[in-house]
Design a protein around this motif. Sequence first.
Motif, short mmCIF file in Angstrom:
data_model
loop_
_atom_site.label_atom_id
_atom_site.label_comp_id
_atom_site.label_asym_id
_atom_site.label_seq_id
_atom_site.Cartn_x
_atom_site.Cartn_y
_atom_site.Cartn_z
N ILE A 15 12.45 9.70 0.33
CA ILE A 15 11.06 9.36 0.02
C ILE A 15 10.43 8.60 1.18
N LEU A 16 11.19 7.66 1.75
CA LEU A 16 10.68 6.85 2.86
C LEU A 16 10.39 7.71 4.09
N SER A 18 9.78 10.97 4.27
CA SER A 18 8.74 11.97 4.07
C SER A 18 7.39 11.37 3.68
N SER A 19 7.32 10.06 3.55
CA SER A 19 6.07 9.43 3.11
C SER A 19 5.05 9.35 4.25
N ALA A 20 3.80 9.23 3.87
CA ALA A 20 2.70 9.07 4.84
C ALA A 20 2.18 7.64 4.77
N ASP A 22 -0.58 6.51 3.69
CA ASP A 22 -1.22 6.20 2.42
C ASP A 22 -0.20 5.89 1.32
N ASP A 23 1.05 6.32 1.52
CA ASP A 23 2.09 6.10 0.51
C ASP A 23 2.77 4.74 0.66
N LEU A 24 2.37 3.96 1.68
CA LEU A 24 3.07 2.71 2.00
C LEU A 24 3.17 1.74 0.83
N PHE A 26 3.33 2.34 -2.35
CA PHE A 26 4.30 2.86 -3.31
C PHE A 26 5.72 2.75 -2.77
N THR A 27 5.92 3.16 -1.51
CA THR A 27 7.28 3.15 -0.95
C THR A 27 7.81 1.73 -0.81
N CYS A 28 6.96 0.80 -0.40
CA CYS A 28 7.39 -0.59 -0.28
C CYS A 28 7.77 -1.16 -1.64
N SER A 29 6.97 -0.83 -2.64
CA SER A 29 7.24 -1.31 -3.99
C SER A 29 8.55 -0.73 -4.51
#
Length: 218
Positions: A15-16, A18-20, A22-24, A26-29
Motif C-alpha cells: 500500500i505504501l 503504490s500510494s500517491a 494524496d493518499d499520505l 491514509f497511509t500514515c494513519s
Amino acid sequence: MEKLKAMIPDHLKHILVSSAADDLPFTCSALFDHLQLSHQFHQIVKQLSDPDVTTCGKDQLAATQWRTNGNAAFAQGDYQQALNCYTQALRCTPLSMDKIDKSIVATLHFNRAFALRKMGMLKESIRDCSRAIKFHPSHSKAWYCKGQANVGLQNFEDAINDMHTALAFEESSLGKKQVRCELERVVEQSKRAKEVPECWRVIDQDDIHIGGKFSLST
C-alpha cells in the motif's frame, strides 16, 4: 531502521509503495495504527529517545578515540579527516545531563571549528565556535578562533569584540601577548577598510591571518 522496516507487513508495504501524494493521510494513519500496537515498536522508540543508547552509539571510550584520531589527522594537515573524526567524537559523546562533560564537548566543537577555519569554511567555523562557547563561555581559544574567522569575512567589529573577550579570558601571559598583538592588527585593518569605498573593497588574501598560533585543544 531495519528493525522498523521488518515490523511492517507485506500488504502494508504494498500500500505504501503504490500510494500517491494524496493518499499520505491514509497511509500514515494505517502505518501508525499498526505500529502503535507493537510492543517492539515502543521499545525501539524508547531506545531512540535515550541519549546514551541511540543509534549514534554513545560511548565515551569511542569518543575519546575519535578525538585522538582527529588530533593526529590535524597534526598531519589532513583537516577533512580531522573534521570527520571530531564529528564522530561528538556523535559518540554521551549527552545526558548527569554524564555530559561540558568542557570536553566544548573542546570538540572548538577543534572542529579550527579544522573548518583551516579549510576556509569561515561561517561554519564561527558556528562551531559559538557552540563551544555555549558549553564553555570562558573558552578563550574559541573566542580567538571566532575572531579570526570574522576577520576572514571582514566582520571587523565582531572580530574586535571576539578578540577583546578572548583577551579577558586568556590566562597565560604568552597567550595574552598573542591576542593583544592580533587585536591591534585587526583594529588597524578595520581602520584601513573603512577608508576604502565599499564598491572598491576587495579581500587582500595576504592580509587575512587564517592560521593563528593558538594550539589545538587536546
